[in-house]
Design a protein around this motif. Structure first.
Motif, PDB file in Angstrom:
ATOM      1  N   PHE A 230      -1.393   6.735   2.269  1.00 30.08           N
ATOM      2  CA  PHE A 230      -2.753   7.125   1.913  1.00 30.08           C
ATOM      3  C   PHE A 230      -2.760   8.522   1.319  1.00 30.08           C
ATOM      4  O   PHE A 230      -2.129   9.445   1.820  1.00 30.08           O
TER       5      PHE A 230
ATOM      6  N   TRP B 238      -6.450   4.095   5.032  1.00 23.24           N
ATOM      7  CA  TRP B 238      -6.961   3.269   3.935  1.00 23.24           C
ATOM      8  C   TRP B 238      -8.210   2.522   4.370  1.00 23.24           C
ATOM      9  O   TRP B 238      -9.201   2.453   3.638  1.00 23.24           O
TER      10      TRP B 238
ATOM     11  N   VAL C  21      -2.436   2.749   7.088  1.00 21.83           N
ATOM     12  CA  VAL C  21      -3.356   1.608   7.000  1.00 21.83           C
ATOM     13  C   VAL C  21      -4.718   1.983   7.586  1.00 21.83           C
ATOM     14  O   VAL C  21      -5.764   1.669   7.001  1.00 21.83           O
TER      15      VAL C  21
ATOM     16  N   HIS D 254      -7.013   6.813  -3.624  1.00 16.47           N
ATOM     17  CA  HIS D 254      -7.692   5.780  -2.836  1.00 16.47           C
ATOM     18  C   HIS D 254      -8.656   4.908  -3.625  1.00 16.47           C
ATOM     19  O   HIS D 254      -9.044   3.849  -3.166  1.00 16.47           O
TER      20      HIS D 254
ATOM     21  N   GLU E 261      -6.506  -4.962  -2.048  1.00 19.30           N
ATOM     22  CA  GLU E 261      -5.644  -5.306  -0.912  1.00 19.30           C
ATOM     23  C   GLU E 261      -6.274  -4.853   0.406  1.00 19.30           C
ATOM     24  O   GLU E 261      -6.204  -5.572   1.411  1.00 19.30           O
ATOM     25  N   ILE E 262      -6.905  -3.695   0.417  1.00 20.00           N
ATOM     26  CA  ILE E 262      -7.595  -3.220   1.620  1.00 20.00           C
ATOM     27  C   ILE E 262      -8.768  -4.124   1.953  1.00 20.00           C
ATOM     28  O   ILE E 262      -9.029  -4.433   3.117  1.00 20.00           O
TER      29      ILE E 262
ATOM     30  N   LEU F 200       0.834  -1.198   0.000  1.00 16.84           N
ATOM     31  CA  LEU F 200       0.000   0.000   0.000  1.00 16.84           C
ATOM     32  C   LEU F 200       0.870   1.250   0.000  1.00 16.84           C
ATOM     33  O   LEU F 200       1.781   1.363   0.818  1.00 16.84           O
TER      34      LEU F 200
ATOM     35  N   ILE G 183      -5.292  -1.290  -5.030  1.00 15.72           N
ATOM     36  CA  ILE G 183      -5.214  -0.877  -3.637  1.00 15.72           C
ATOM     37  C   ILE G 183      -6.498  -1.275  -2.918  1.00 15.72           C
ATOM     38  O   ILE G 183      -6.472  -1.827  -1.825  1.00 15.72           O
TER      39      ILE G 183
END
Length: 174
Positions: free
Chosen positions: A48, A96, A93, A53, A61-62, A45, A58
């Motif tokens: 942010f 995100w 993190v 976003h 993965e979030i 990642l 991305i």
């Protein structure tokens, strides 16, 4: 004790705090707690940024991380102190994760979270900053925390005590 996934240990460093997180993992396994370790530094990642976003890779993965976090009712977070506060990887993190749904606080709301750190300094500013942030997000932060450094290593007794405390806590149903 139940051996289902009861605890997630999160490391916000690939150095001493990953070693501390691994010690938590080993002590939890010894107590037959269903446990998993996530090293946030292994995620791909970027920092942010609201402009980026919405990128699909991305977001995927979030989504995976969010599902893993939601699957564990309790977390132990091991993080180093960065400039008297939370390390950038953990802050990023959390940022995100806050964009992954309309109700991102449900990820934190009522969840028992224990805090631990290995830092070059006293790490009290970090532990206070994390306590403020996770409490703001609705988590139940364990009253005891673990602060360690090269002169004061975390003892097995302290790790076991923190594990005992968090395992006695139940996630709140909100």
């Amino acid at each position: 004790m139940d051996t289902t996934q009861d605890l997630l240990i999160i490391s916000a460093s690939n150095g001493e705090n990953l070693k501390l997180a691994t010690r938590f993992l080993q002590r939890a396994e010894k107590q037959e707690i269903g446990v998993e370790l996530i090293d946030l530094t292994e995620l791909s990642l970027p920092l942010f940024n609201p402009r980026t976003h919405a990128q699909d890779a991305i977001t995927a993965e979030i989504d995976v991380l969010s599902k893993k976090l939601r699957s564990a009712p309790r977390w132990v977070i091991c993080a180093p102190e960065y400039n008297g506060s939370i390390p950038p990887v953990l802050t990023s993190v959390i940022a995100w994760l806050s964009t992954e749904s309309d109700d991102f606080r449900s990820l934190f709301n009522g969840r028992p979270i224990a805090l631990a750190s290995f830092s070059g300094g006293g790490c009290m500013e970090l532990l206070l900053s994390m306590r403020i942030q996770f409490t703001h997000l609705g988590a139940q932060v364990v009253g005891r925390q673990l602060a360690s450094n090269s002169q004061k290593q975390a003892s097995e007794e302290s790790i076991d005590d923190l594990l005992k405390r968090i395992m006695q806590m139940k996630p709140l149903k909100l």
